[in-house]
Design a protein around this motif. Structure first.
Motif, short mmCIF file in Angstrom:
data_model
loop_
_atom_site.label_atom_id
_atom_site.label_comp_id
_atom_site.label_asym_id
_atom_site.label_seq_id
_atom_site.Cartn_x
_atom_site.Cartn_y
_atom_site.Cartn_z
N THR A 75 8.60 -1.04 5.83
CA THR A 75 8.39 0.22 5.12
C THR A 75 9.52 0.49 4.14
OG1 THR A 75 7.18 1.13 7.00
CG2 THR A 75 8.09 2.71 5.42
N SER A 81 0.82 -1.21 0.00
CA SER A 81 0.00 0.00 0.00
C SER A 81 0.86 1.26 0.00
CB SER A 81 -0.94 0.02 1.21
OG SER A 81 -0.20 0.07 2.42
N ALA A 82 0.23 2.33 -0.44
CA ALA A 82 0.82 3.67 -0.42
C ALA A 82 -0.35 4.64 -0.49
CB ALA A 82 1.78 3.87 -1.60
N PHE A 86 4.50 -1.20 3.29
CA PHE A 86 4.04 0.16 3.03
C PHE A 86 5.13 0.88 2.24
CE2 PHE A 86 4.26 4.68 4.15
CZ PHE A 86 3.05 5.09 3.61
N THR A 131 4.71 -2.53 10.35
CA THR A 131 4.66 -2.86 8.93
C THR A 131 5.99 -2.50 8.26
OG1 THR A 131 2.28 -2.44 8.86
CG2 THR A 131 3.45 -2.43 6.75
N ARG A 148 6.45 4.65 0.54
CA ARG A 148 6.37 6.12 0.49
C ARG A 148 7.24 6.58 -0.68
NH1 ARG A 148 3.27 10.58 2.09
NH2 ARG A 148 4.64 12.37 2.47
N SER A 155 -4.09 5.00 8.58
CA SER A 155 -3.12 4.04 9.12
C SER A 155 -3.69 2.63 9.24
CB SER A 155 -2.60 4.52 10.48
OG SER A 155 -3.66 4.62 11.41
N SER A 215 2.89 9.16 7.57
CA SER A 215 2.51 7.80 7.17
C SER A 215 3.67 6.82 7.35
CB SER A 215 2.02 7.79 5.72
OG SER A 215 2.99 8.32 4.84
N GLU A 242 3.69 6.09 10.99
CA GLU A 242 2.56 5.22 11.33
C GLU A 242 2.86 3.76 11.00
OE1 GLU A 242 -1.21 8.27 10.61
OE2 GLU A 242 -0.42 7.11 8.93
N ALA A 243 3.35 3.54 9.78
CA ALA A 243 3.64 2.17 9.36
C ALA A 243 4.66 1.52 10.28
CB ALA A 243 4.13 2.16 7.92
N TRP A 258 -2.31 0.80 6.37
CA TRP A 258 -0.91 0.39 6.53
C TRP A 258 -0.80 -0.79 7.50
CZ3 TRP A 258 -1.63 3.68 3.18
CH2 TRP A 258 -1.69 5.06 3.30
N SER A 317 -1.32 -4.11 5.80
CA SER A 317 -0.48 -4.34 4.61
C SER A 317 0.77 -5.12 4.98
CB SER A 317 -0.08 -2.99 3.99
OG SER A 317 -1.21 -2.26 3.58
#
Length: 405
Positions: free
Chosen positions: A312, A205-206, A289, A310, A291, A280, A301, A304-305, A283, A286
């Motif tokens: 990242t 996800s993104a 994640f 998660t 970015r 979030s 974000s 958060e991940a 994320w 997922s």
């Protein structure tokens, strides 16, 4: 003394705090931080009013009051007078960069009504070491009136000190408050999104509030890079699913360019165009994640991940927090290569972020606000008149760029 007694009462009965910045929607890094920080300060026994630069006026269920911030040329004076009428003890101004046409009027206007000013600078991309002598002098004047400055990272702290904020009053603190986690993790997600996630493995996800062009060209939030990454991952993980959270499309040309490269992904790419109660949550469920930005501040974000455990992946456009894997900004091929490597050993990738400690922003901000109130002198009548006149004069001065809060 009477002044010391008043400060003691403020500290024991809670502060009356003004946050000057955006309240969501739209959902962005600063607005999310303002919202979460305000709610946390209320939980700690303080009263909080957000003077919202996005124009909302509402009473949040948490107890936070949100009022539209004045938007005229007299914004700082009008806001300061409204804060004084509301018996505000301390103001916290949220900024992108350090535009003197915003910072100096707010510093002087707050000083004129006896309200100490704390600032948070969330990013400082447009730092100009060759700014004019006039601007340097005005920023030094503003810096002398600011009680405390929070910088989103060490590089931002350095730029603030070089811009005239005394280094002893600059503190690097990531502007991040952890989200409230749902139980179960997908409880707040729409049914269609839950179904998509359940039918794919892994899920990458993104997201972005909307697509925006980078000043140097290209897609600032990297939807095109995400699509390139997805194409690469799909070759190795045929059941993978890709979610790009995009509540507002923004630049149609950028969207069309990215989607033109997404044809082979078919229904395995979901551009989710409805706002989520808490982004979030996506994320959290997922497997990876991403970015994929061309430039960035201290990304909420990303934080958060990480705090949700998660793995990242982010561009190397700026320094990233510990635990983040990076690729060359704007290079979809490199992003796909690193993503495939992480997905190839997810257990190891998850273990690497399992015990990371989030920043302690709430405690740092609370301490700075209390200190600012205890150290604020009561302004004399003559100083109030002088500061008010200075704000009006500054409002008439020309500026090379826009002021943003």
């Amino acid at each position: 003394s009477p002044g010391q007694m008043q400060t003691f009462r403020r500290m024991t009965h809670g502060l009356n705090i003004a946050q000057i910045g955006p309240w969501p929607p739209p959902w962005g890094g600063i607005s999310v931080y303002v919202q979460r920080l305000s709610r946390q300060l209320v939980q700690r026994g303080h009263r909080v009013t957000v003077w919202d630069t996005a124009g909302h006026s509402l009473d949040d269920a948490s107890g936070v009051r949100v009022r539209a911030c004045p938007s005229s040329r007299r914004q700082s004076l009008d806001a300061a007078q409204a804060m004084a009428a509301a018996s505000i003890h301390v103001a916290h101004l949220h900024l992108i960069g350090l535009p003197w046409k915003t910072v100096l009027p707010f510093a002087l206007a707050c000083d004129a009504v006896g309200i100490p000013l704390v600032i948070s600078v969330h990013s400082y991309r447009d730092f100009d070491p060759a700014r004019s002598a006039k601007e340097r002098a005005l920023l030094r004047l503003a810096g002398a009136r600011i009680a405390w400055a929070f910088a989103s990272g060490g590089h931002v702290a350095d730029r603030l000190a070089r811009s005239g904020i005394p280094a002893a009053r600059v503190e690097p603190v990531a502007p991040f408050v952890p989200p409230d986690v749902a139980e179960p993790l997908d409880a707040r997600l729409p049914a269609a999104l839950r179904t998509f996630i359940a039918s794919h493995d892994p899920v990458i996800s993104a997201g972005a509030a909307s697509l925006v062009s980078h000043p140097g060209g290209g897609d600032l939030y990297g939807f095109d890079t995400f699509v390139h990454l997805a194409n690469a991952v799909k070759q190795v993980h045929p059941n993978a699913g890709f979610v790009f959270q995009l509540p507002r499309r923004g630049d149609e040309a950028l969207y069309a360019t990215a989607m033109a490269a997404a044809g082979s992904l078919g229904d395995d790419l979901l551009v989710h165009d409805a706002a989520l109660a808490e982004a979030s949550d996506l994320w959290a469920v997922s497997d990876l994640f991403v970015r994929p930005t061309l430039s960035d501040g201290d990304s909420v974000s990303v934080r958060e991940a990480l705090c949700l455990g998660t793995p990242t992946l982010a561009s190397d456009a700026v320094a990233r927090p510990d635990g983040v894997h990076t690729y060359r900004a704007g290079d979809g091929g490199d992003a796909g290569r690193v993503a495939c490597a992480l997905l190839g050993d997810l257990a190891r990738a998850r273990a690497a972020v399992a015990d990371l400690e989030p920043p302690k922003a709430v405690a740092a901000v609370e301490a700075a606000l209390l200190q600012a109130v205890s150290a604020q002198p009561v302004p004399t009548r003559a100083w109030r008149r002088l500061a008010t006149a200075a704000v009006k004069t500054v409002a008439q001065l020309p500026t090379r760029g826009s002021s943003r809060t």
